[in-house]
Design a protein around this motif. Structure first.
Motif, short mmCIF file in Angstrom:
data_model
loop_
_atom_site.label_atom_id
_atom_site.label_comp_id
_atom_site.label_asym_id
_atom_site.label_seq_id
_atom_site.Cartn_x
_atom_site.Cartn_y
_atom_site.Cartn_z
N ARG A 1 0.87 -1.18 0.00
CA ARG A 1 0.00 0.00 0.00
C ARG A 1 0.90 1.23 0.00
N PRO B 1 2.74 0.93 -3.24
CA PRO B 1 1.74 -0.11 -3.52
C PRO B 1 2.37 -1.26 -4.27
N GLN C 1 -3.04 -5.99 -2.91
CA GLN C 1 -2.76 -5.01 -1.85
C GLN C 1 -3.22 -5.59 -0.51
N LEU D 1 -6.90 -2.60 3.77
CA LEU D 1 -6.85 -1.44 4.65
C LEU D 1 -7.88 -1.61 5.75
#
Length: 285
Positions: A209, A224, A229, A232
């Motif tokens: 990220r 990233p 990814q 979050l």
């Protein structure tokens, strides 16, 4: 396409967390990391300016296997500019050096098992690779010997704008399962960085990220990933998960009059360019 060398700027493209598997095998049975790296290279090569150098800040492959490094090497052959590598916790120093045996900087600090520390010039910028990986462990550590090397290396060129590169970010991100495998002795690293005002950025990977934090009088940031990814989720007890968010890379642009500026670039074909103004110079409504 304008080569970066014809402009007063220096462009450093940062890729990270490639996680290449031998033969293009999928990660987690669904992530085509080799295809993602090809897409990242396609994007880099189609950009208006080519980077002067590409740096890869760790987790080059998934298991540190020589077959994975050979497959990675074949893909990276597409890049016409220099490529500088740094290991992450998924990498194996001996295998990396054996396959990329002609990358002299990988041997600057010692033998096959030594940390991959190095300092090289990229035009007006100095790139300092700082290997904080701990073999067999997901987290990293800034050792006293490593910090002494870094301090001396930074002190040797006080007038050169410098990027310090490592895999593990030296700060908590709030993503609990990744912070649990972060960088040990980050305070020691911060103390060294704070002594050297010419450090423009501390650039890292590991988090998949783009995250930034003030650190040691400068800015530390992660890039990233070109494939998956890390999710979050700022709950300290959040599960370890990933998602297929839009991939990207960072472009660090140095200009002698403006200093260092970092851009987040999206990977992929997002359609043609569209003008803001018509042929008569009128804003298109």
């Amino acid at each position: 396409m304008t080569p970066a060398s014809s402009a007063p700027a220096c462009l450093v493209a940062q890729l990270t967390d490639l996680h290449i598997k031998a033969g293009g095998k999928l990660s987690y049975r669904m992530v085509d990391t080799a295809g993602a790296l090809h897409a990242a290279i396609d994007t880099l090569l189609a950009a208006p300016q080519l980077p002067d150098v590409v740096v890869v800040t760790g987790d080059l492959v998934d298991f540190g296997d020589p077959h994975e490094y050979r497959f990675l090497r074949d893909i990276l052959q597409r890049l016409p500019m220099p490529v500088k590598l740094l290991p992450g916790n998924h990498d194996h120093r001996t295998s990396l050096r054996a396959v990329f045996h002609d990358h002299d900087y990988l041997f600057a600090h010692g033998d096959a098992e030594a940390p991959v520390h190095y300092a090289i010039d990229a035009g007006p910028l100095r790139l300092v690779g700082f290997d904080c990986t701990v073999p067999g462990q997901p987290g990293g550590h800034a050792t006293p010997d490593g910090l002494a090397w870094l301090d001396a290396t930074l002190a040797a060129a006080p007038g050169r704008p410098t990027l310090v590169m490592l895999h593990h970010p030296p700060f908590h991100t709030g993503i609990g399962h990744m912070d649990a495998q972060g960088l040990g002795n980050a305070a020691g690293l911060e103390a060294v960085i704070a002594r050297h005002a010419h450090v423009e950025r501390v650039i890292c990977g590991h988090l998949h990220r783009h995250i930034t934090r003030r650190f040691g009088g400068t800015i530390a940031m992660t890039a990233p990933g070109p494939a998956h990814q890390v999710a979050l989720d700022l709950d300290p007890q959040a599960a370890s998960r990933f998602r297929m968010e839009p991939p990207g890379y960072l472009l660090h642009w140095w200009h002698p009059a403006h200093g260092l500026v970092t851009h987040l670039a999206a990977i992929g074909d997002h359609g043609p360019l569209h003008p803001f103004f018509d042929a008569q110079g009128k804003l298109i409504d």
